[in-house]
Design a protein around this motif. Sequence first.
Motif, PDB file in Angstrom:
ATOM      1  N   GLY A 104     -22.258   9.977  -5.468  1.00 35.67           N
ATOM      2  CA  GLY A 104     -23.178  10.320  -6.540  1.00 35.67           C
ATOM      3  C   GLY A 104     -22.526  11.065  -7.687  1.00 35.67           C
ATOM      4  N   GLY A 105     -21.192  11.085  -7.707  1.00 36.61           N
ATOM      5  CA  GLY A 105     -20.468  11.850  -8.712  1.00 36.61           C
ATOM      6  C   GLY A 105     -20.210  11.059  -9.979  1.00 36.61           C
ATOM      7  N   PRO A 106     -19.537  11.701 -10.931  1.00 35.75           N
ATOM      8  CA  PRO A 106     -19.278  11.044 -12.215  1.00 35.75           C
ATOM      9  C   PRO A 106     -18.271   9.914 -12.102  1.00 35.75           C
ATOM     10  N   ASP A 107     -18.199   9.118 -13.154  1.00 32.61           N
ATOM     11  CA  ASP A 107     -17.204   8.050 -13.200  1.00 32.61           C
ATOM     12  C   ASP A 107     -15.800   8.633 -13.232  1.00 32.61           C
ATOM     13  N   VAL A 108     -14.873   7.923 -12.624  1.00 37.07           N
ATOM     14  CA  VAL A 108     -13.459   8.265 -12.668  1.00 37.07           C
ATOM     15  C   VAL A 108     -12.728   7.036 -13.174  1.00 37.07           C
ATOM     16  N   ALA A 109     -11.933   7.200 -14.201  1.00 35.93           N
ATOM     17  CA  ALA A 109     -11.267   6.063 -14.829  1.00 35.93           C
ATOM     18  C   ALA A 109     -10.470   5.252 -13.810  1.00 35.93           C
ATOM     19  N   GLY A 110     -10.677   3.947 -13.830  1.00 35.87           N
ATOM     20  CA  GLY A 110      -9.932   3.049 -12.966  1.00 35.87           C
ATOM     21  C   GLY A 110     -10.540   2.820 -11.605  1.00 35.87           C
ATOM     22  N   PHE A 111     -11.628   3.546 -11.267  1.00 34.88           N
ATOM     23  CA  PHE A 111     -12.244   3.418  -9.949  1.00 34.88           C
ATOM     24  C   PHE A 111     -13.658   2.864 -10.075  1.00 34.88           C
ATOM     25  N   GLY A 112     -14.006   1.967  -9.144  1.00 35.01           N
ATOM     26  CA  GLY A 112     -15.334   1.373  -9.158  1.00 35.01           C
ATOM     27  C   GLY A 112     -16.093   1.563  -7.873  1.00 35.01           C
ATOM     28  N   CYS A 113     -15.708   2.567  -7.069  1.00 33.41           N
ATOM     29  CA  CYS A 113     -16.356   2.811  -5.776  1.00 33.41           C
ATOM     30  C   CYS A 113     -16.201   4.282  -5.411  1.00 33.41           C
ATOM     31  N   PHE A 114     -17.302   4.937  -5.052  1.00 32.99           N
ATOM     32  CA  PHE A 114     -17.210   6.355  -4.729  1.00 32.99           C
ATOM     33  C   PHE A 114     -16.319   6.598  -3.520  1.00 32.99           C
ATOM     34  N   ALA A 115     -16.315   5.655  -2.568  1.00 32.99           N
ATOM     35  CA  ALA A 115     -15.485   5.831  -1.371  1.00 32.99           C
ATOM     36  C   ALA A 115     -14.005   5.799  -1.723  1.00 32.99           C
ATOM     37  N   ALA A 116     -13.634   4.961  -2.677  1.00 33.93           N
ATOM     38  CA  ALA A 116     -12.243   4.916  -3.122  1.00 33.93           C
ATOM     39  C   ALA A 116     -11.851   6.206  -3.828  1.00 33.93           C
ATOM     40  N   ILE A 117     -12.766   6.754  -4.630  1.00 29.66           N
ATOM     41  CA  ILE A 117     -12.502   8.030  -5.300  1.00 29.66           C
ATOM     42  C   ILE A 117     -12.359   9.138  -4.273  1.00 29.66           C
ATOM     43  N   SER A 118     -13.262   9.164  -3.300  1.00 30.43           N
ATOM     44  CA  SER A 118     -13.190  10.177  -2.241  1.00 30.43           C
ATOM     45  C   SER A 118     -11.896  10.055  -1.460  1.00 30.43           C
ATOM     46  N   GLY A 119     -11.510   8.827  -1.128  1.00 33.41           N
ATOM     47  CA  GLY A 119     -10.283   8.606  -0.377  1.00 33.41           C
ATOM     48  C   GLY A 119      -9.057   9.085  -1.121  1.00 33.41           C
ATOM     49  N   GLU A 120      -9.036   8.851  -2.422  1.00 34.57           N
ATOM     50  CA  GLU A 120      -7.902   9.290  -3.236  1.00 34.57           C
ATOM     51  C   GLU A 120      -7.811  10.813  -3.265  1.00 34.57           C
ATOM     52  N   ALA A 121      -8.938  11.483  -3.456  1.00 34.68           N
ATOM     53  CA  ALA A 121      -8.939  12.940  -3.482  1.00 34.68           C
ATOM     54  C   ALA A 121      -8.531  13.518  -2.129  1.00 34.68           C
ATOM     55  N   GLU A 203     -25.095   5.444  -7.522  1.00 37.41           N
ATOM     56  CA  GLU A 203     -23.993   4.501  -7.306  1.00 37.41           C
ATOM     57  C   GLU A 203     -24.324   3.116  -7.859  1.00 37.41           C
ATOM     58  N   VAL A 204     -25.563   2.691  -7.717  1.00 42.73           N
ATOM     59  CA  VAL A 204     -25.970   1.390  -8.237  1.00 42.73           C
ATOM     60  C   VAL A 204     -25.802   1.342  -9.753  1.00 42.73           C
ATOM     61  N   ARG A 205     -26.130   2.439 -10.425  1.00 43.49           N
ATOM     62  CA  ARG A 205     -26.013   2.476 -11.887  1.00 43.49           C
ATOM     63  C   ARG A 205     -24.562   2.584 -12.343  1.00 43.49           C
ATOM     64  N   ARG A 206     -23.792   3.439 -11.701  1.00 44.94           N
ATOM     65  CA  ARG A 206     -22.452   3.743 -12.196  1.00 44.94           C
ATOM     66  C   ARG A 206     -21.370   2.834 -11.643  1.00 44.94           C
ATOM     67  N   ARG A 207     -21.549   2.376 -10.399  1.00 51.22           N
ATOM     68  CA  ARG A 207     -20.514   1.556  -9.760  1.00 51.22           C
ATOM     69  C   ARG A 207     -21.184   0.363  -9.081  1.00 51.22           C
ATOM     70  N   PRO A 208     -21.761  -0.542  -9.884  1.00 54.39           N
ATOM     71  CA  PRO A 208     -22.629  -1.603  -9.358  1.00 54.39           C
ATOM     72  C   PRO A 208     -21.942  -2.630  -8.481  1.00 54.39           C
ATOM     73  N   ARG A 209     -20.609  -2.718  -8.542  1.00 58.50           N
ATOM     74  CA  ARG A 209     -19.918  -3.708  -7.712  1.00 58.50           C
ATOM     75  C   ARG A 209     -19.180  -3.051  -6.552  1.00 58.50           C
ATOM     76  N   SER A 210     -19.604  -1.861  -6.191  1.00 55.88           N
ATOM     77  CA  SER A 210     -19.069  -1.216  -4.988  1.00 55.88           C
ATOM     78  C   SER A 210     -19.847  -1.692  -3.774  1.00 55.88           C
ATOM     79  N   ALA A 211     -19.263  -1.498  -2.590  1.00 56.20           N
ATOM     80  CA  ALA A 211     -19.962  -1.884  -1.361  1.00 56.20           C
ATOM     81  C   ALA A 211     -21.263  -1.109  -1.210  1.00 56.20           C
ATOM     82  N   ALA A 212     -21.243   0.176  -1.574  1.00 61.87           N
ATOM     83  CA  ALA A 212     -22.448   0.996  -1.456  1.00 61.87           C
ATOM     84  C   ALA A 212     -23.571   0.446  -2.321  1.00 61.87           C
TER      85      ALA A 212
END
Length: 238
Positions: A104-121, A203-212
Amino acid sequence: MRIGELTRSQCVVVAVTGTTAATLAVPGYLHRVRHEAGGELVRPPDSRYAREVVECAVDELSPAVLAHSYRCFQWSTAFAAIDGLRVDPEQLWAAAMLHDLALGGPDVAGFGCFAAISGEAAARLVARHRTTEDAEAIRNAIAVHFHPREPDEPVAHSLHSAVNLDVVGYRLRELDAKLVTATEAARPREGFREEFGAAMRVEVRRRPRSAAAVLWRAGARLPLASNPLERGAPRSPR
Protein backbone atom coordinates in the motif's frame (compact mmCIF):
# COMPACT_ATOMS: atom_id res chain seq x y z
CA MET A 1 8.27 -3.38 -18.03
CA ARG A 2 8.81 -2.50 -14.40
CA ILE A 3 10.28 -5.04 -11.98
CA GLY A 4 7.57 -7.37 -10.73
CA GLU A 5 5.03 -6.57 -13.43
CA LEU A 6 3.29 -9.39 -15.26
CA THR A 7 2.85 -9.72 -18.98
CA ARG A 8 -0.69 -9.97 -20.32
CA SER A 9 -0.45 -13.73 -20.62
CA GLN A 10 0.96 -13.99 -17.10
CA CYS A 11 -1.92 -11.87 -15.80
CA VAL A 12 -4.37 -14.38 -17.28
CA VAL A 13 -2.50 -17.34 -15.78
CA VAL A 14 -2.32 -15.71 -12.33
CA ALA A 15 -6.02 -14.78 -12.42
CA VAL A 16 -7.10 -18.29 -13.44
CA THR A 17 -4.78 -20.02 -10.98
CA GLY A 18 -5.86 -17.77 -8.13
CA THR A 19 -9.55 -18.17 -8.89
CA THR A 20 -9.21 -21.95 -9.09
CA ALA A 21 -7.33 -22.13 -5.79
CA ALA A 22 -9.92 -19.93 -4.08
CA THR A 23 -12.77 -22.08 -5.40
CA LEU A 24 -11.15 -25.31 -4.20
CA ALA A 25 -10.61 -23.76 -0.77
CA VAL A 26 -14.28 -22.81 -0.26
CA PRO A 27 -15.15 -25.92 1.83
CA GLY A 28 -12.41 -24.96 4.28
CA TYR A 29 -14.08 -21.62 4.97
CA LEU A 30 -17.05 -23.43 6.46
CA HIS A 31 -15.05 -25.03 9.26
CA ARG A 32 -14.87 -23.42 12.66
CA VAL A 33 -11.47 -22.67 14.12
CA ARG A 34 -10.54 -25.05 16.92
CA HIS A 35 -9.08 -23.33 19.98
CA GLU A 36 -7.13 -25.15 22.66
CA ALA A 37 -5.15 -23.68 25.53
CA GLY A 38 -1.57 -24.57 26.36
CA GLY A 39 0.20 -23.70 23.12
CA GLU A 40 3.72 -22.28 23.08
CA LEU A 41 5.02 -19.76 20.59
CA VAL A 42 8.30 -20.18 18.75
CA ARG A 43 10.86 -17.79 20.18
CA PRO A 44 12.27 -15.38 17.57
CA PRO A 45 16.02 -15.43 16.94
CA ASP A 46 18.01 -13.03 19.13
CA SER A 47 21.03 -12.14 17.01
CA ARG A 48 21.99 -8.61 16.02
CA TYR A 49 20.64 -9.43 12.57
CA ALA A 50 17.28 -10.54 13.97
CA ARG A 51 17.03 -7.45 16.19
CA GLU A 52 17.68 -5.14 13.24
CA VAL A 53 14.97 -6.95 11.29
CA VAL A 54 12.37 -6.31 13.98
CA GLU A 55 13.49 -2.70 14.44
CA CYS A 56 12.90 -2.13 10.73
CA ALA A 57 9.48 -3.80 10.88
CA VAL A 58 8.40 -1.77 13.92
CA ASP A 59 9.53 1.46 12.25
CA GLU A 60 7.89 0.79 8.89
CA LEU A 61 4.71 -1.21 9.52
CA SER A 62 1.36 -0.24 11.00
CA PRO A 63 0.31 -2.10 14.18
CA ALA A 64 -2.12 -4.33 12.26
CA VAL A 65 0.41 -5.31 9.58
CA LEU A 66 3.14 -5.74 12.20
CA ALA A 67 0.91 -8.20 14.08
CA HIS A 68 0.28 -10.01 10.78
CA SER A 69 4.05 -10.29 10.28
CA TYR A 70 4.58 -11.74 13.76
CA ARG A 71 1.82 -14.28 13.11
CA CYS A 72 3.41 -15.18 9.78
CA PHE A 73 6.65 -16.07 11.54
CA GLN A 74 4.77 -18.56 13.73
CA TRP A 75 2.86 -19.98 10.77
CA SER A 76 5.91 -20.22 8.50
CA THR A 77 7.90 -22.02 11.17
CA ALA A 78 5.03 -24.47 11.64
CA PHE A 79 4.64 -25.10 7.91
CA ALA A 80 8.37 -25.66 7.48
CA ALA A 81 8.08 -28.47 10.04
CA ILE A 82 4.87 -29.87 8.53
CA ASP A 83 6.38 -29.91 5.03
CA GLY A 84 9.70 -31.37 6.18
CA LEU A 85 11.74 -28.35 5.10
CA ARG A 86 15.09 -27.33 6.56
CA VAL A 87 15.13 -23.56 7.01
CA ASP A 88 17.40 -21.03 8.66
CA PRO A 89 15.31 -19.47 11.50
CA GLU A 90 16.93 -16.08 11.00
CA GLN A 91 16.11 -16.11 7.31
CA LEU A 92 12.54 -17.18 8.04
CA TRP A 93 12.29 -14.37 10.60
CA ALA A 94 13.51 -11.80 8.06
CA ALA A 95 11.14 -13.02 5.36
CA ALA A 96 8.10 -13.04 7.67
CA MET A 97 8.76 -9.69 9.32
CA LEU A 98 9.72 -7.73 6.18
CA HIS A 99 7.51 -9.15 3.43
CA ASP A 100 4.97 -6.29 3.59
CA LEU A 101 7.31 -3.31 3.90
CA ALA A 102 5.88 -1.68 0.75
CA LEU A 103 2.26 -2.87 0.97
CA GLY A 104 0.00 0.00 0.00
CA GLY A 105 3.03 2.27 -0.19
CA PRO A 106 4.06 4.91 -2.71
CA ASP A 107 5.40 4.23 -6.17
CA VAL A 108 9.08 3.40 -6.50
CA ALA A 109 10.74 4.11 -9.83
CA GLY A 110 11.30 0.97 -11.88
CA PHE A 111 9.08 -1.28 -9.73
CA GLY A 112 5.58 -2.50 -10.54
CA CYS A 113 4.86 -4.77 -7.56
CA PHE A 114 4.84 -4.06 -3.83
CA ALA A 115 6.34 -7.50 -3.12
CA ALA A 116 9.31 -6.72 -5.35
CA ILE A 117 9.82 -3.40 -3.57
CA SER A 118 9.60 -5.11 -0.19
CA GLY A 119 12.02 -7.81 -1.30
CA GLU A 120 14.55 -5.25 -2.47
CA ALA A 121 14.40 -3.32 0.80
CA ALA A 122 14.67 -6.51 2.86
CA ALA A 123 17.63 -7.72 0.79
CA ARG A 124 19.55 -4.52 1.52
CA LEU A 125 19.11 -5.12 5.25
CA VAL A 126 20.07 -8.79 5.00
CA ALA A 127 23.18 -7.95 2.99
CA ARG A 128 24.55 -6.00 5.95
CA HIS A 129 24.69 -9.19 8.00
CA ARG A 130 24.67 -12.18 5.67
CA THR A 131 26.03 -13.35 2.33
CA THR A 132 24.94 -12.14 -1.08
CA GLU A 133 23.23 -15.49 -1.57
CA ASP A 134 21.24 -15.04 1.65
CA ALA A 135 20.16 -11.56 0.62
CA GLU A 136 19.08 -12.86 -2.79
CA ALA A 137 17.11 -15.69 -1.17
CA ILE A 138 15.14 -13.20 0.94
CA ARG A 139 14.59 -10.92 -2.05
CA ASN A 140 13.17 -13.79 -4.07
CA ALA A 141 11.09 -15.27 -1.24
CA ILE A 142 9.36 -11.96 -0.59
CA ALA A 143 8.99 -11.12 -4.28
CA VAL A 144 6.89 -14.24 -4.96
CA HIS A 145 4.94 -14.47 -1.72
CA PHE A 146 1.76 -13.17 -3.37
CA HIS A 147 1.89 -15.37 -6.47
CA PRO A 148 -0.74 -18.14 -6.48
CA ARG A 149 1.73 -20.94 -7.22
CA GLU A 150 3.78 -22.26 -4.32
CA PRO A 151 7.54 -21.72 -4.74
CA ASP A 152 9.97 -24.57 -4.15
CA GLU A 153 12.76 -22.86 -2.17
CA PRO A 154 12.21 -23.68 1.55
CA VAL A 155 12.01 -20.16 3.00
CA ALA A 156 9.89 -18.94 0.09
CA HIS A 157 7.59 -21.96 0.36
CA SER A 158 7.13 -21.53 4.11
CA LEU A 159 6.44 -17.79 3.81
CA HIS A 160 3.98 -18.38 0.96
CA SER A 161 2.01 -20.87 3.05
CA ALA A 162 2.09 -18.58 6.08
CA VAL A 163 0.81 -15.53 4.24
CA ASN A 164 -1.97 -17.50 2.56
CA LEU A 165 -3.02 -18.86 5.94
CA ASP A 166 -3.08 -15.52 7.70
CA VAL A 167 -4.81 -13.63 4.89
CA VAL A 168 -7.36 -16.17 3.65
CA GLY A 169 -7.14 -19.23 5.92
CA TYR A 170 -5.49 -21.74 3.55
CA ARG A 171 -4.12 -24.92 5.23
CA LEU A 172 -5.58 -23.92 8.59
CA ARG A 173 -6.65 -27.46 9.49
CA GLU A 174 -3.04 -28.66 9.19
CA LEU A 175 -1.94 -26.58 12.18
CA ASP A 176 -2.07 -27.58 15.83
CA ALA A 177 -5.04 -25.89 17.52
CA LYS A 178 -2.90 -24.91 20.50
CA LEU A 179 -0.49 -23.00 18.28
CA VAL A 180 -3.38 -21.24 16.54
CA THR A 181 -4.88 -20.19 19.86
CA ALA A 182 -1.58 -18.96 21.28
CA THR A 183 -0.62 -17.06 18.13
CA GLU A 184 -3.99 -15.38 17.65
CA ALA A 185 -4.12 -14.35 21.31
CA ALA A 186 -0.56 -13.00 21.36
CA ARG A 187 -0.96 -11.00 18.13
CA PRO A 188 -4.67 -10.19 17.66
CA ARG A 189 -5.93 -9.38 14.19
CA GLU A 190 -8.19 -6.41 14.98
CA GLY A 191 -8.30 -4.13 11.97
CA PHE A 192 -6.12 -6.33 9.77
CA ARG A 193 -8.77 -7.42 7.27
CA GLU A 194 -9.95 -3.86 6.70
CA GLU A 195 -6.45 -2.43 6.42
CA PHE A 196 -5.30 -5.20 4.10
CA GLY A 197 -8.30 -4.70 1.83
CA ALA A 198 -7.63 -0.97 1.67
CA ALA A 199 -3.99 -1.64 0.77
CA MET A 200 -5.04 -4.01 -2.01
CA ARG A 201 -7.21 -1.29 -3.53
CA VAL A 202 -4.16 0.97 -3.49
CA GLU A 203 -2.14 -1.75 -5.24
CA VAL A 204 -4.77 -2.03 -7.97
CA ARG A 205 -4.49 1.71 -8.66
CA ARG A 206 -0.73 2.10 -8.42
CA ARG A 207 0.60 -1.26 -9.61
CA PRO A 208 -2.20 -2.73 -11.75
CA ARG A 209 -0.09 -5.44 -13.38
CA SER A 210 1.27 -6.89 -10.16
CA ALA A 211 0.18 -10.31 -8.93
CA ALA A 212 -1.56 -8.68 -5.97
CA ALA A 213 -3.61 -6.37 -8.19
CA VAL A 214 -4.52 -9.14 -10.62
CA LEU A 215 -5.64 -11.46 -7.82
CA TRP A 216 -7.68 -8.72 -6.18
CA ARG A 217 -9.49 -7.94 -9.42
CA ALA A 218 -10.05 -11.69 -9.90
CA GLY A 219 -11.98 -11.86 -6.63
CA ALA A 220 -9.46 -12.22 -3.80
CA ARG A 221 -11.65 -10.01 -1.62
CA LEU A 222 -14.05 -12.96 -1.15
CA PRO A 223 -11.55 -15.38 0.48
CA LEU A 224 -10.20 -12.46 2.54
CA ALA A 225 -13.68 -11.80 3.88
CA SER A 226 -14.28 -15.53 4.44
CA ASN A 227 -11.09 -16.28 6.39
CA PRO A 228 -12.09 -18.57 9.31
CA LEU A 229 -9.45 -16.91 11.48
CA GLU A 230 -11.48 -13.71 11.37
CA ARG A 231 -14.39 -15.48 13.05
CA GLY A 232 -14.20 -15.75 16.80
CA ALA A 233 -10.46 -15.21 17.15
CA PRO A 234 -9.29 -15.32 20.77
CA ARG A 235 -8.47 -11.97 22.34
CA SER A 236 -5.25 -11.04 24.02
CA PRO A 237 -5.26 -11.09 27.84
CA ARG A 238 -6.27 -7.80 29.46
